[in-house]
Design a protein around this motif. Structure first.
Motif, short mmCIF file in Angstrom:
data_model
loop_
_atom_site.label_atom_id
_atom_site.label_comp_id
_atom_site.label_asym_id
_atom_site.label_seq_id
_atom_site.Cartn_x
_atom_site.Cartn_y
_atom_site.Cartn_z
N LYS A 76 4.59 6.97 -0.23
CA LYS A 76 5.65 5.97 -0.06
C LYS A 76 5.04 4.58 -0.08
O LYS A 76 4.05 4.31 0.59
N THR B 104 0.85 -1.19 0.00
CA THR B 104 0.00 0.00 0.00
C THR B 104 0.89 1.25 0.00
O THR B 104 2.10 1.15 0.21
N ARG B 105 0.29 2.38 -0.21
CA ARG B 105 1.02 3.65 -0.15
C ARG B 105 0.47 4.50 0.99
O ARG B 105 -0.74 4.57 1.20
N ASP B 106 1.40 5.14 1.70
CA ASP B 106 0.97 6.00 2.80
C ASP B 106 0.53 7.35 2.27
O ASP B 106 0.46 7.58 1.05
N ALA B 107 0.25 8.29 3.19
CA ALA B 107 -0.26 9.60 2.80
C ALA B 107 0.72 10.38 1.94
O ALA B 107 0.33 11.23 1.14
N GLU B 108 2.01 10.07 2.08
CA GLU B 108 3.04 10.77 1.31
C GLU B 108 3.38 10.06 0.01
O GLU B 108 4.27 10.48 -0.72
N ILE C 12 4.60 0.83 0.86
CA ILE C 12 4.85 0.00 2.04
C ILE C 12 4.54 -1.45 1.67
O ILE C 12 3.38 -1.81 1.45
N TRP D 59 3.71 -5.39 1.66
CA TRP D 59 2.81 -6.22 2.47
C TRP D 59 3.61 -7.01 3.49
O TRP D 59 4.57 -7.68 3.16
#
Length: 281
Positions: free
Chosen positions: A102, A96-100, A104, A106
């Motif tokens: 980036k 997944t991607r964070d708010a910025e 991540i 699994w």
């Protein structure tokens, strides 16, 4: 009030008789056959595990990536290019991607179902079946029959609501082998695959429904289901296929038995009481 609300949330349930399901897939029917109360908790009250099921996520992504590969090959892409595209999809889907923004990767708490093992298994599956004699069936519009949705009447009408009972679901793939039609279904397991592993699929609720659906959708006889199983381990992914044959008589017997179970579901909904099968739960 909860049962009445259910119809507006889930179109599989009747708007006339609260708590009565009229569109059944193999999961809901299997729960009912196992334990009516377990069915009630899962399908009606909507109970779910507190944490994400990595087993379920792994299995869903596994199906999606193999479907993606089959579609690319049927569209004319070479197996090598289709494999590269599928690996890219597998890598992108397992994170997944964070708010910025980036990425991540699994993370799981299961040593046998990590991101690395997932991607490896996809590649090895494609290589393992590269020389298989099977051919993906293509319909008259030129579309490959992979992740094929089905929905048909079961030949049963509820007396209380007048609604027809539907059977529905998805087929992983329809293939032709030496002139015969088969349904393909993918399974993952941590256990050693042997003849006893495949024996559990005869009889089996899911495989019988898929066989019936296949012959109705294709308007041709279907021999049964080929189970493509993979044993997952830290150091290897081992593949083996087994056959779950279904004769017309077996399919007819399953359908009649299933309709009797669904009739019981009507009784449970009318009485608002789903008994517990404490020998199974």
């Amino acid at each position: 009030e909860r049962l009445t609300e259910l119809a507006s949330i889930n179109q599989s349930f009747s708007a006339i008789v609260p708590g009565l399901q009229h569109a059944w897939d193999s999961t809901s029917l299997g729960l009912l056959k196992t334990c009516p109360y377990k069915y009630y908790l899962s399908m009606i009250e909507g109970w779910r595990p507190k944490r994400e099921s990595h087993h379920l996520t792994f299995g869903i992504l596994y199906h999606q990536c193999l479907e993606y590969f089959d579609r690319l090959v049927c569209q004319g892409l070479s197996r090598e290019d289709a494999t590269r595209a599928t690996v890219k999809k597998a890598l992108c889907e397992t994170g997944t991607r964070d708010a910025e923004g980036k990425f991540i990767p699994w993370q799981t708490d299961m040593t046998q179902k990590t991101r690395e093992i997932f991607v490896r298994t996809i590649v090895w599956h494609i290589e393992h079946y590269s020389s298989a004699e099977e051919q993906v069936v293509v319909n008259s519009q030129g579309k490959p029959l992979v992740e094929l949705s089905f929905r048909f009447e079961a030949g049963l009408t509820f007396s209380a609501s007048g609604e027809s009972v539907l059977l529905c679901g998805h087929l992983d793939k329809v293939v032709e082998i030496q002139g015969g039609l088969w349904i393909k279904d993918y399974k993952t397991t941590k256990n050693t695959i042997s003849s006893s592993y495949f024996a559990k699929y005869s009889p089996d609720n899911q495989m019988s429904m898929y066989s019936l659906a296949g012959q109705l959708v294709l308007s041709k006889p279907v021999s049964g289901v080929i189970v493509d199983a993979v044993q997952l381990a830290i150091g290897f992914s081992r593949f083996q296929s087994g056959f779950a044959h279904r004769t017309p008589g077996i399919i007819e017997e399953w359908l009649q038995d299933s309709k009797e179970w669904i009739k019981r579901a009507e009784t449970f909904a009318l009485s608002r009481w789903w008994p517990m099968n404490d020998t199974a739960c």
